[in-house]
Design an enzyme around this catalytic site. Structure first.
Site, PDB file in Angstrom:
ATOM      1  N   LYS A 150     -10.014 -18.814   0.470  1.00 36.69           N
ATOM      2  CA  LYS A 150     -10.362 -17.840  -0.571  1.00 36.69           C
ATOM      3  C   LYS A 150      -9.107 -17.392  -1.305  1.00 36.69           C
ATOM      4  O   LYS A 150      -8.259 -16.713  -0.745  1.00 36.69           O
ATOM      5  CB  LYS A 150     -11.054 -16.612   0.009  1.00 36.69           C
ATOM      6  CG  LYS A 150     -11.744 -15.804  -1.110  1.00 36.69           C
ATOM      7  CD  LYS A 150     -12.084 -14.369  -0.742  1.00 36.69           C
ATOM      8  CE  LYS A 150     -10.916 -13.437  -0.844  1.00 36.69           C
ATOM      9  NZ  LYS A 150     -10.349 -13.286  -2.206  1.00 36.69           N
ATOM     10  N   GLU A 176       1.037 -13.248   7.255  1.00 41.84           N
ATOM     11  CA  GLU A 176       2.303 -13.171   6.516  1.00 41.84           C
ATOM     12  C   GLU A 176       2.183 -11.975   5.589  1.00 41.84           C
ATOM     13  O   GLU A 176       1.411 -12.011   4.633  1.00 41.84           O
ATOM     14  CB  GLU A 176       2.528 -14.444   5.677  1.00 41.84           C
ATOM     15  CG  GLU A 176       2.636 -15.724   6.483  1.00 41.84           C
ATOM     16  CD  GLU A 176       3.831 -15.747   7.407  1.00 41.84           C
ATOM     17  OE1 GLU A 176       4.775 -14.950   7.216  1.00 41.84           O
ATOM     18  OE2 GLU A 176       3.824 -16.566   8.332  1.00 41.84           O
ATOM     19  N   CYS A 230       7.124 -11.759  -1.437  1.00 42.24           N
ATOM     20  CA  CYS A 230       7.170 -11.055  -0.151  1.00 42.24           C
ATOM     21  C   CYS A 230       8.606 -10.920   0.353  1.00 42.24           C
ATOM     22  O   CYS A 230       8.938  -9.952   1.014  1.00 42.24           O
ATOM     23  CB  CYS A 230       6.288 -11.749   0.876  1.00 42.24           C
ATOM     24  SG  CYS A 230       6.626 -13.500   1.035  1.00 42.24           S
ATOM     25  N   GLU A 257       7.193  -1.198   0.023  1.00 42.55           N
ATOM     26  CA  GLU A 257       7.224  -2.409  -0.799  1.00 42.55           C
ATOM     27  C   GLU A 257       6.704  -2.062  -2.199  1.00 42.55           C
ATOM     28  O   GLU A 257       5.572  -1.606  -2.345  1.00 42.55           O
ATOM     29  CB  GLU A 257       6.332  -3.482  -0.160  1.00 42.55           C
ATOM     30  CG  GLU A 257       6.319  -4.785  -0.930  1.00 42.55           C
ATOM     31  CD  GLU A 257       5.538  -5.883  -0.208  1.00 42.55           C
ATOM     32  OE1 GLU A 257       4.357  -5.673   0.113  1.00 42.55           O
ATOM     33  OE2 GLU A 257       6.134  -6.951   0.027  1.00 42.55           O
TER      34      GLU A 257
END
Ligand code: NAI
Ligand code: MG
Length: 504
Positions: free
Chosen positions: A201, A276, A310, A408
């Protein structure tokens, strides 16, 4: 201090190949065929360079998800993929890589239109990265093996025992929008090499290249049902996948917040999980480095892909003796990253992926300013007609407890700080709930290795950043993830071990 010149932020015309992909009827790729959704809901494809909706795709229903899982289950259980000679699986995977290569230009353009990244970057990094990932993982199909181990507590010769390595089964793979094709390929390749079947997906912001990938999977001759690609929302279609009893493993890349939700949900049925997740990766510049090298190097570490990476080097630590000159060179290098429309051939940095991401990043910049940070450059959006552009931003005068230092941001925003000695900077760098990556800039080998051992992160880069190779395990310490992808460990994560003990 701002070096930006006036650039017209207007999207360039799409090619005929791209127009054709955008004109597709919304459909899902299930059991080797394009099928209509059981529901009528669709979601919009938005070009972040213009803010305009340019196509629609299916928002999969629970029934669609169940159909895709059933197809993957059948395809795994009857062995149509896992029982093939491994060398045939390897050959089919190489063929898929060759088909991607033949469509590299189209894929780079679709990625640029969908995600906002410059087509040149997608063509230089995303597409070749995806191709080498498939080639690398294809080789494991013929090299994964078990082991013969003698029992330890019985007289020799009474028993024969060995360990088999078998594919886990059906894998649900959920990927984000920052490297859509690369992430999709990074997920399906080890699963295919190990003999698993897959439901993939893509993120709701970026489904175009995943849908095109389905065409190529068909063309490569991967048997029906082995790879199923369904589009739709995370909290509905994604969640249904994670809960589905016929799914054996979940592999996810995305936010730490959703990673935790997925891990919790998957626990109910003890599915295997690899995650992750996010990062707040430090980049450390030692005093021996030429600021003319460190400046552009550390700017690239944060501004590549508009900081939506990331492993983005979002916390810069420069030794106090070179801080000012590194910052000066960093600022000078920032003009290279001036935002442009994704199909502008002169562009190196595009807009952010969505209006939501734009609001999020600008919110962080405002929050940092309110908390006392100063804006060295950027901090604002350039003038554009629609489009989600943010100028490259450097925040200074920051404190370790500010949200801009701890969380983040996932945008072109770096916080820059000074340090005195190695122990101090190692402490500062590790003062985070994340642990994905870190960069060290120095020619002092002793300092390099000392710091590399001290930093709590899954990947350490020396004098470079975001160098990711299919052969090296990739993943996070702490809240940056669970398990490793890529390399031997990445393909082994799609296998189970089985010990066989036979009395002779
Ligand atoms: P997200 O983690 O919500 O989305 C990533 C993927 O997970 C998408 O495919 C989404 O459809 C799916 N998803 C969402 N909720 C789900 C659920 N409950 N169950 C199953 N699947 C689900 O990330 P989002 O909202 O797009 O971005 C928010 C922030 O996450 C970003 O600002 C960034 O900080 C971070 N992020 C980090 C990424 C990374 O590579 N580490 C990638 C994307 C986002
Ligand atoms: Mg989300």
């Amino acid at each position: 201090m701002n070096q930006m010149t006036n650039v017209k932020l207007e999207q360039f015309p799409y090619s005929d190949a791209a127009k054709k992909a955008l004109a597709r009827k919304p459909a899902l790729f299930i059991d080797g065929e394009w099928v209509e959704s059981t529901g009528g809901a669709t979601l919009g494809v938005v070009d972040p360079s213009s803010g305009k909706e340019i196509s629609r795709f299916v928002d999969a229903t629970d029934a669609d998800v169940d159909k895709a899982v059933a197809a993957a289950r059948r395809a795994f259980d009857d062995g149509r993929w896992s029982d093939l000679p491994p060398i045939v699986r390897e050959q089919i995977m190489h063929k898929l890589a060759d088909i991607l290569e033949a469509h590299a230009d189209e894929l780079a353009e679709l990625e640029a239109i969908d995600n906002g990244k410059p087509k040149g970057m997608a063509g230089a990094i995303d597409v070749p990265g995806a191709i080498s990932m498939i080639h690398y993982m294809a080789g494991w199909a013929t090299k994964l093996g078990g082991e013969m181990i003698e029992p330890s507590a019985t007289p020799r010769g009474l028993f024969h025992s060995y360990v088999r390595r078998e594919p886990i089964g059906v894998a649900a793979q959920i990927v984000p929008w920052n490297f859509p094709l690369l992430m999709a390929v990074l997920k399906i390749s080890p699963a295919l090499a190990a003999g698993c079947t897959v439901i993939l997906k893509p993120a709701e912001q970026t489904s175009l290249t995943a849908l095109r990938l389905a065409d190529f999977i068909q063309m490569a001759g991967i048997p029906a049902g082995v790879v199923n690609i369904i589009t739709g929302n995370g909290h509905t279609a994604g969640d249904r996948l994670v809960r589905h009893p016929d799914v054996d493993k979940v592999a996810f890349t995305g936010s730490t917040e959703i990673g935790k939700v997925i891990n919790r949900t998957a626990t109910d049925s003890l599915k295997r999980v690899t995650l992750e997740l996010g990062g707040k990766s430090p980049v450390i510049v030692l005093p021996d480095v030429d600021p003319k090298v460190a400046g552009p190097g550390t700017a690239q570490a944060i501004f590549f892909n508009s900081g939506q990476v990331c492993v983005a080097g979002s916390r810069l630590y420069a030794h106090k003796s070179v801080f000012d000159s590194v910052l000066e060179n960093f600022v000078e290098a920032s003009s290279f990253w001036q935002p442009r429309a994704s199909l502008d051939p002169a562009g190196h940095m595009g807009p952010l992926v969505s209006d939501e991401q734009l609001a999020r990043v600008m919110g962080y910049i405002e929050d940092g300013k309110k908390a006392g940070a100063s804006v060295a450059i950027g901090g604002d959006t350039p003038e554009s007609e629609g489009g989600y552009y943010v100028n490259p931003t450097v925040l200074v005068d920051v404190k370790p407890d500010m949200r801009v230092v701890r969380e983040e941001i996932f945008g072109p925003v770096v916080v820059a700080q000074r340090f005195d000695d190695l122990d101090e900077v190692a402490r500062q760098a590790n003062d985070t709930s994340f642990g994905l990556a870190a960069g060290i800039w120095t020619k002092d080998l002793s300092a390099m290795h000392k710091l590399a051992a001290k930093l709590k992160a899954g990947t350490i880069w020396g004098n470079c950043h975001a160098m990711i190779d299919p052969a090296l395990p990739f993943g996070g310490f702490k809240e940056s993830g669970l398990g490793r992808e890529q390399g031997r460990q990445g393909v082994e994560a799609y296998t189970e071990l089985k010990s066989v003990i036979i009395q002779l």
